[in-house]
Design a protein around this motif. Sequence first.
Motif, PDB file in Angstrom:
ATOM      1  N   VAL A 123     -25.362  -6.664   2.199  1.00 12.81           N
ATOM      2  CA  VAL A 123     -25.731  -6.543   3.607  1.00 12.81           C
ATOM      3  C   VAL A 123     -24.820  -5.518   4.274  1.00 12.81           C
ATOM      4  CG1 VAL A 123     -26.173  -7.783   5.752  1.00 12.81           C
ATOM      5  CG2 VAL A 123     -26.342  -8.993   3.564  1.00 12.81           C
ATOM      6  N   GLY A 124     -25.429  -4.513   4.879  1.00 12.99           N
ATOM      7  CA  GLY A 124     -24.683  -3.468   5.576  1.00 12.99           C
ATOM      8  C   GLY A 124     -25.133  -3.318   7.007  1.00 12.99           C
ATOM      9  N   ASN A 125     -24.657  -2.266   7.652  1.00  6.57           N
ATOM     10  CA  ASN A 125     -24.970  -1.994   9.059  1.00  6.57           C
ATOM     11  C   ASN A 125     -24.594  -3.187   9.939  1.00  6.57           C
ATOM     12  OD1 ASN A 125     -25.901  -0.160  10.992  1.00  6.57           O
ATOM     13  ND2 ASN A 125     -27.900  -1.151  11.100  1.00  6.57           N
ATOM     14  N   LEU A 126     -23.425  -3.755   9.646  1.00  7.46           N
ATOM     15  CA  LEU A 126     -22.994  -4.972  10.333  1.00  7.46           C
ATOM     16  C   LEU A 126     -22.094  -4.693  11.531  1.00  7.46           C
ATOM     17  CD1 LEU A 126     -22.210  -7.023   7.114  1.00  7.46           C
ATOM     18  CD2 LEU A 126     -24.027  -7.518   8.746  1.00  7.46           C
ATOM     19  N   GLY A 127     -21.367  -3.608  11.488  1.00  6.08           N
ATOM     20  CA  GLY A 127     -20.418  -3.298  12.545  1.00  6.08           C
ATOM     21  C   GLY A 127     -19.247  -2.522  11.981  1.00  6.08           C
ATOM     22  N   SER A 128     -18.205  -2.415  12.750  1.00  5.55           N
ATOM     23  CA  SER A 128     -17.031  -1.667  12.317  1.00  5.55           C
ATOM     24  C   SER A 128     -15.790  -2.258  12.968  1.00  5.55           C
ATOM     25  CB  SER A 128     -17.174  -0.184  12.694  1.00  5.55           C
ATOM     26  OG  SER A 128     -17.193  -0.034  14.105  1.00  5.55           O
ATOM     27  N   ALA A 173     -21.421  -8.812   0.416  1.00  7.64           N
ATOM     28  CA  ALA A 173     -22.344  -9.015  -0.695  1.00  7.64           C
ATOM     29  C   ALA A 173     -22.124 -10.375  -1.342  1.00  7.64           C
ATOM     30  CB  ALA A 173     -22.180  -7.907  -1.737  1.00  7.64           C
ATOM     31  N   LEU A 174     -23.166 -10.814  -2.019  1.00  8.48           N
ATOM     32  CA  LEU A 174     -23.126 -12.048  -2.785  1.00  8.48           C
ATOM     33  C   LEU A 174     -23.531 -11.707  -4.214  1.00  8.48           C
ATOM     34  CD1 LEU A 174     -22.700 -15.160  -2.365  1.00  8.48           C
ATOM     35  CD2 LEU A 174     -25.193 -15.328  -2.248  1.00  8.48           C
ATOM     36  N   LYS A 178     -29.179  -9.164  13.609  1.00 12.09           N
ATOM     37  CA  LYS A 178     -30.561  -8.681  13.638  1.00 12.09           C
ATOM     38  C   LYS A 178     -30.687  -7.242  13.134  1.00 12.09           C
ATOM     39  CE  LYS A 178     -32.190 -11.713  17.336  1.00 12.09           C
ATOM     40  NZ  LYS A 178     -32.768 -11.777  18.707  1.00 12.09           N
ATOM     41  N   SER A 179     -29.651  -6.431  13.349  1.00 10.48           N
ATOM     42  CA  SER A 179     -29.718  -5.026  12.926  1.00 10.48           C
ATOM     43  C   SER A 179     -29.178  -4.814  11.510  1.00 10.48           C
ATOM     44  CB  SER A 179     -28.922  -4.146  13.902  1.00 10.48           C
ATOM     45  OG  SER A 179     -27.558  -4.530  13.923  1.00 10.48           O
ATOM     46  N   ALA A 180     -28.767  -5.894  10.844  1.00 12.42           N
ATOM     47  CA  ALA A 180     -28.221  -5.774   9.490  1.00 12.42           C
ATOM     48  C   ALA A 180     -29.288  -5.272   8.526  1.00 12.42           C
ATOM     49  CB  ALA A 180     -27.680  -7.120   9.020  1.00 12.42           C
ATOM     50  N   VAL A 181     -28.834  -4.507   7.532  1.00 11.92           N
ATOM     51  CA  VAL A 181     -29.726  -3.978   6.497  1.00 11.92           C
ATOM     52  C   VAL A 181     -29.383  -4.669   5.183  1.00 11.92           C
ATOM     53  CG1 VAL A 181     -30.453  -1.942   5.222  1.00 11.92           C
ATOM     54  CG2 VAL A 181     -29.931  -1.759   7.675  1.00 11.92           C
TER      55      VAL A 181
END
Length: 474
Positions: A434-439, A404-405, A298-301
């Motif tokens: 797609v970023g802001n996925l985690g670390s 990314a795709l 949900k928080s992914a950019v």
Amino acid sequence: MNTREDIAIKVSNLSKVFHSYDKPTYRLLELFKPYLLKVSSKFDKQYSKDFWALKEISFEVKKGEAFGIIGRNGAGKSTLLQIIAGTLTPTTGSIEVNGRVNALLELGSGFNPDFTGRENVFMNGAILGFSQEFIRSKFQEILEFSEIGDFIDQPVKTYSSGMFVRLAFSVQALMEPEILIIDEALAVGDIFFVQKCHAKIDELLSRGNTTFLFVTHDTGAIQKYCDRVLLLHKGVCHSIGEPNITVTKYYYLESEEAGLVSSPKVLKPKNLSSDLNDNFIQSRINYWPPLDFSFNLKSAVTTGEEKSATLVYLSILNENNERQNNFQIGEYINFYYEFDLKREFMSLEGNITLFDSKNIPIHLKSSLHYQIDVPAVVSPDSKIRFKQRIKLDLGVGEYTFHIALGNINSEIYGRVDKIPNSQLMDEWKSIISVGNLGSFSVIPKQMGIQIPFMGSVDLPGSMEIEYLPFKSIN
């Protein structure tokens, strides 16, 4: 779609030509040519040699965007920035700048060498349109940032190159820039002040109200700061795109022009089937984690064609198919990710970019790098899954990632072994990122040598040693 109010800089079909003359008299003949033709047709010839520094350049920069410009020496980078800053005029085309431009184009540009540093600060502030009262309110901050002390009251012509940069950067960066242009100026000066300048750039970008144009050969800085990058090549816009992709194109161009790449490094994939089902049978993933292993997305950019594809699943597992966040140096990390596809695509590729704590991309690979089969065509309302296994020969620290795709035309993909790498990079198209996925974190090995190397990555290699014992002359 960007509105006029969203655009800080708009460049349309811009070209710039410079004229050179073999003899001083040729310059005069060219100047008076319209009048001389009335006397005799023998003057109807070209007296100058034309050098087109820029040819038909077009792009837009949004307000608050960090936009990089790269290219080898002579590509036209500085000419383009001078036109944007208003110190040069284009030969053809147009440019629209919406905002006050603070430009650090070259060493000491805008400084009068006979004036003191203090006088130059007030003069530059006035040129930028600020009142004397505002400049006085900023003066102490500029003085402290520049760290030039009592030299502020000495003529600028007595300054070293490092002092020039210190004062010039301080004036431009601290005078509330709306559009800040920097052209290689930070290559001069000691490392500590350069780091201080980069920290200031971070601060300006975090506010979101400064548009940043950055020209440098420091591709690490380009990848760290910039949202998009323009690659200029021989005065022409070669490409505009994501920093890591555009920087890779730049290095491919450099290598090919220098004759360092005699044949493409990317080998042809084993097979490219036009039958989607057959291809998926060949590429079936043996294990897929359960749904509850997925990250909360949900928080992914997401940037790109959000209506064309969607990241719907992501999990990170170790070699035992267990969820894990801390990996020892040298362990493998397994990324499982899945996209919903809304339209037909050709030759899809998934890829992951790893970023270090400074947000510099340190690794990116796709199916082309792994030389695996991909479906030639995928139909709308289908799914595509990827499992990507990466050996973490990385330094201890925390890392983030983008998924990314992208895709390449199937005809191009089928003959990648015959295409130069720079052309292949041009054919690759990003669909979504797609970023802001985690670390995840890389920690020292729990057994054996705690830290097997120093630095950011563990590079493969070997070492030999020979001992020659001392022999007495007697």
